[in-house]
Design a protein around this motif. Sequence first.
Motif, PDB file in Angstrom:
ATOM      1  N   ASP A 196       0.868  -1.132   0.156  1.00 46.38           N
ATOM      2  CA  ASP A 196       0.090   0.065  -0.178  1.00 46.38           C
ATOM      3  C   ASP A 196       0.869   1.189   0.060  1.00 46.38           C
ATOM      4  OD1 ASP A 196      -2.547   1.339  -0.172  1.00 46.38           O
ATOM      5  OD2 ASP A 196      -2.415   1.642   2.213  1.00 46.38           O
ATOM      6  N   GLY A 197       2.263   1.041   0.092  1.00 50.85           N
ATOM      7  CA  GLY A 197       3.100   2.372   0.239  1.00 50.85           C
ATOM      8  C   GLY A 197       3.575   2.448  -1.254  1.00 50.85           C
ATOM      9  N   PRO A 198       4.952   3.430  -1.092  1.00 50.37           N
ATOM     10  CA  PRO A 198       5.529   3.659  -2.358  1.00 50.37           C
ATOM     11  C   PRO A 198       6.681   2.780  -2.923  1.00 50.37           C
ATOM     12  CG  PRO A 198       6.235   5.039  -0.590  1.00 50.37           C
ATOM     13  CD  PRO A 198       5.153   4.074  -0.143  1.00 50.37           C
ATOM     14  N   LEU A 199       6.821   1.743  -2.024  1.00 53.43           N
ATOM     15  CA  LEU A 199       7.646   0.744  -2.652  1.00 53.43           C
ATOM     16  C   LEU A 199       9.196   1.447  -3.146  1.00 53.43           C
ATOM     17  CD1 LEU A 199       5.594  -1.696  -4.713  1.00 53.43           C
ATOM     18  CD2 LEU A 199       6.059  -1.692  -2.142  1.00 53.43           C
ATOM     19  N   LYS A 200       9.568   2.372  -2.531  1.00 50.58           N
ATOM     20  CA  LYS A 200      10.830   3.028  -2.896  1.00 50.58           C
ATOM     21  C   LYS A 200      11.922   2.147  -2.166  1.00 50.58           C
ATOM     22  CE  LYS A 200       9.359   7.829  -3.089  1.00 50.58           C
ATOM     23  NZ  LYS A 200       9.664   9.086  -2.544  1.00 50.58           N
ATOM     24  N   PHE A 201      11.989   1.535  -1.138  1.00 49.52           N
ATOM     25  CA  PHE A 201      12.825   0.611  -0.741  1.00 49.52           C
ATOM     26  C   PHE A 201      13.174  -0.758  -1.742  1.00 49.52           C
ATOM     27  CE2 PHE A 201       9.478  -1.463   1.532  1.00 49.52           C
ATOM     28  CZ  PHE A 201       9.934  -2.700   1.636  1.00 49.52           C
ATOM     29  N   LEU A 202      12.244  -1.295  -2.410  1.00 54.20           N
ATOM     30  CA  LEU A 202      12.355  -2.263  -3.103  1.00 54.20           C
ATOM     31  C   LEU A 202      13.227  -2.131  -4.203  1.00 54.20           C
ATOM     32  CD1 LEU A 202       8.759  -3.935  -3.066  1.00 54.20           C
ATOM     33  CD2 LEU A 202      10.987  -4.601  -1.683  1.00 54.20           C
ATOM     34  N   THR A 203      13.772  -2.981  -4.845  1.00 56.99           N
ATOM     35  CA  THR A 203      14.639  -2.784  -6.215  1.00 56.99           C
ATOM     36  C   THR A 203      13.940  -2.384  -7.076  1.00 56.99           C
ATOM     37  OG1 THR A 203      14.988  -5.059  -6.412  1.00 56.99           O
ATOM     38  CG2 THR A 203      16.672  -3.980  -5.009  1.00 56.99           C
ATOM     39  N   PRO A 204      14.167  -1.914  -8.519  1.00 54.93           N
ATOM     40  CA  PRO A 204      13.629  -1.783  -9.548  1.00 54.93           C
ATOM     41  C   PRO A 204      13.069  -3.269 -10.145  1.00 54.93           C
ATOM     42  CG  PRO A 204      15.283  -0.183  -9.678  1.00 54.93           C
ATOM     43  CD  PRO A 204      15.530  -1.140  -8.490  1.00 54.93           C
ATOM     44  N   SER A 205      14.080  -4.344 -10.126  1.00 54.59           N
ATOM     45  CA  SER A 205      13.903  -5.572 -10.658  1.00 54.59           C
ATOM     46  C   SER A 205      12.560  -6.278  -9.690  1.00 54.59           C
ATOM     47  CB  SER A 205      15.090  -6.264 -10.342  1.00 54.59           C
ATOM     48  OG  SER A 205      15.603  -6.504  -9.170  1.00 54.59           O
ATOM     49  N   LEU A 241       6.376  -7.229  -9.387  1.00 56.71           N
ATOM     50  CA  LEU A 241       5.141  -6.908  -9.095  1.00 56.71           C
ATOM     51  C   LEU A 241       4.313  -6.700 -10.130  1.00 56.71           C
ATOM     52  CD1 LEU A 241       6.204  -5.330  -5.616  1.00 56.71           C
ATOM     53  CD2 LEU A 241       5.122  -7.449  -6.046  1.00 56.71           C
ATOM     54  N   LYS A 242       4.823  -5.546 -11.146  1.00 56.11           N
ATOM     55  CA  LYS A 242       4.013  -5.210 -12.233  1.00 56.11           C
ATOM     56  C   LYS A 242       3.754  -6.132 -13.099  1.00 56.11           C
ATOM     57  CE  LYS A 242       5.352  -0.213 -12.637  1.00 56.11           C
ATOM     58  NZ  LYS A 242       5.793   0.519 -13.580  1.00 56.11           N
ATOM     59  N   ARG A 243       4.720  -7.501 -13.426  1.00 53.96           N
ATOM     60  CA  ARG A 243       4.244  -8.359 -14.345  1.00 53.96           C
ATOM     61  C   ARG A 243       3.077  -9.208 -13.933  1.00 53.96           C
ATOM     62  NH1 ARG A 243      10.318  -9.882 -15.647  1.00 53.96           N
ATOM     63  NH2 ARG A 243      10.624  -8.616 -17.617  1.00 53.96           N
ATOM     64  N   GLU A 244       2.997  -9.315 -12.463  1.00 53.51           N
ATOM     65  CA  GLU A 244       2.217 -10.296 -11.770  1.00 53.51           C
ATOM     66  C   GLU A 244       0.846  -9.373 -12.000  1.00 53.51           C
ATOM     67  OE1 GLU A 244      -0.027 -12.949  -9.944  1.00 53.51           O
ATOM     68  OE2 GLU A 244       1.898 -13.396 -11.332  1.00 53.51           O
ATOM     69  N   PHE A 245       0.705  -8.238 -11.544  1.00 56.32           N
ATOM     70  CA  PHE A 245      -0.401  -7.352 -11.754  1.00 56.32           C
ATOM     71  C   PHE A 245      -0.782  -7.258 -13.028  1.00 56.32           C
ATOM     72  CE2 PHE A 245       1.268  -4.732  -8.023  1.00 56.32           C
ATOM     73  CZ  PHE A 245       0.844  -5.541  -7.096  1.00 56.32           C
ATOM     74  N   GLY A 268       0.051  -0.790 -17.607  1.00 53.89           N
ATOM     75  CA  GLY A 268       1.084   0.123 -17.797  1.00 53.89           C
ATOM     76  C   GLY A 268       2.344  -0.318 -18.256  1.00 53.89           C
ATOM     77  N   ALA A 269       3.481   0.467 -18.053  1.00 55.12           N
ATOM     78  CA  ALA A 269       4.908   0.228 -18.680  1.00 55.12           C
ATOM     79  C   ALA A 269       5.036  -0.863 -17.540  1.00 55.12           C
ATOM     80  CB  ALA A 269       5.687   1.475 -18.877  1.00 55.12           C
ATOM     81  N   VAL A 270       6.084  -1.870 -17.824  1.00 51.81           N
ATOM     82  CA  VAL A 270       6.436  -3.036 -16.900  1.00 51.81           C
ATOM     83  C   VAL A 270       7.980  -2.414 -16.760  1.00 51.81           C
ATOM     84  CG1 VAL A 270       6.930  -5.239 -16.573  1.00 51.81           C
ATOM     85  CG2 VAL A 270       4.809  -4.607 -17.666  1.00 51.81           C
ATOM     86  N   ASP A 271       8.079  -1.401 -15.789  1.00 47.78           N
ATOM     87  CA  ASP A 271       9.590  -0.944 -15.581  1.00 47.78           C
ATOM     88  C   ASP A 271       9.477  -0.955 -14.010  1.00 47.78           C
ATOM     89  OD1 ASP A 271       7.933   1.210 -14.905  1.00 47.78           O
ATOM     90  OD2 ASP A 271       8.438   2.410 -16.660  1.00 47.78           O
ATOM     91  N   GLY A 272      10.658  -0.453 -13.566  1.00 46.01           N
ATOM     92  CA  GLY A 272      10.907  -0.186 -12.166  1.00 46.01           C
ATOM     93  C   GLY A 272      10.464   0.988 -11.497  1.00 46.01           C
ATOM     94  N   VAL A 273       9.571   1.792 -12.075  1.00 45.99           N
ATOM     95  CA  VAL A 273       8.943   2.991 -11.705  1.00 45.99           C
ATOM     96  C   VAL A 273       7.663   2.631 -10.838  1.00 45.99           C
ATOM     97  CG1 VAL A 273       8.119   5.346 -12.337  1.00 45.99           C
ATOM     98  CG2 VAL A 273      10.087   4.557 -13.610  1.00 45.99           C
ATOM     99  N   GLU A 314       1.305   5.928 -10.014  1.00 41.11           N
ATOM    100  CA  GLU A 314       0.115   5.803  -9.632  1.00 41.11           C
ATOM    101  C   GLU A 314      -0.812   4.742 -10.069  1.00 41.11           C
ATOM    102  OE1 GLU A 314      -1.804   7.587  -7.189  1.00 41.11           O
ATOM    103  OE2 GLU A 314       0.058   8.287  -6.667  1.00 41.11           O
ATOM    104  N   THR A 315      -0.487   4.008 -11.299  1.00 38.94           N
ATOM    105  CA  THR A 315      -1.104   3.184 -12.025  1.00 38.94           C
ATOM    106  C   THR A 315      -0.689   2.026 -11.287  1.00 38.94           C
ATOM    107  OG1 THR A 315      -1.069   4.452 -14.179  1.00 38.94           O
ATOM    108  CG2 THR A 315      -1.441   1.986 -14.307  1.00 38.94           C
ATOM    109  N   ALA A 316       0.586   1.881 -10.864  1.00 44.67           N
ATOM    110  CA  ALA A 316       0.966   0.584 -10.246  1.00 44.67           C
ATOM    111  C   ALA A 316       0.605   0.540  -8.873  1.00 44.67           C
ATOM    112  CB  ALA A 316       2.637   0.499 -10.094  1.00 44.67           C
ATOM    113  N   HIS A 317       0.369   1.670  -8.256  1.00 46.72           N
ATOM    114  CA  HIS A 317      -0.323   1.828  -6.862  1.00 46.72           C
ATOM    115  C   HIS A 317      -1.762   1.292  -7.114  1.00 46.72           C
ATOM    116  CE1 HIS A 317      -1.892   3.391  -3.148  1.00 46.72           C
ATOM    117  NE2 HIS A 317      -0.904   3.106  -2.899  1.00 46.72           N
ATOM    118  N   ALA A 318      -2.489   1.608  -7.958  1.00 43.65           N
ATOM    119  CA  ALA A 318      -3.937   1.404  -8.105  1.00 43.65           C
ATOM    120  C   ALA A 318      -3.883  -0.340  -8.229  1.00 43.65           C
ATOM    121  CB  ALA A 318      -4.465   2.232  -9.267  1.00 43.65           C
TER     122      ALA A 318
END
Length: 111
Positions: A63-72, A77-81, A89-94, A97-101
């Motif tokens: 539920d947070g910004p995930l800044k401490f997780l590595t881009p990989s 996580l984005k791939r699974e979502f 959205g783009a499957v990158d390390g950024v 808001e779309t990833a948070h949603a």
Amino acid sequence: YWDGGLAPQSRIRAEIQILLSVGDKTAIIVWIPEGGPADPPRAAHLLLQSASLGYKWSVTVLDGPLKFLTPSTRIELKREFARRGDYSGAVDGVWDETAHAAATAYLDNPQ
């Protein structure tokens, strides 16, 4: 990661970040100081699985910004979502808001 077997001394040099139980297994996700978890797909999977089981730390992380997780790890996580249809959205390390949603959608319905 370590799933119950004895790890060689050379692998124990990693810093342990997360200790959680998933089902009947105890899992430790390790972050190697030079760049993140030894197995980003597994780290992402365990984070999602533990959140689906209601582990508060994992739910708070997703539920947070995930800044401490590595881009990989964020990529995994984005791939699974995306696989679940919650993210297009783009499957990158950024982590945007779309990833948070997508993470919120997962938390609302982890099945």
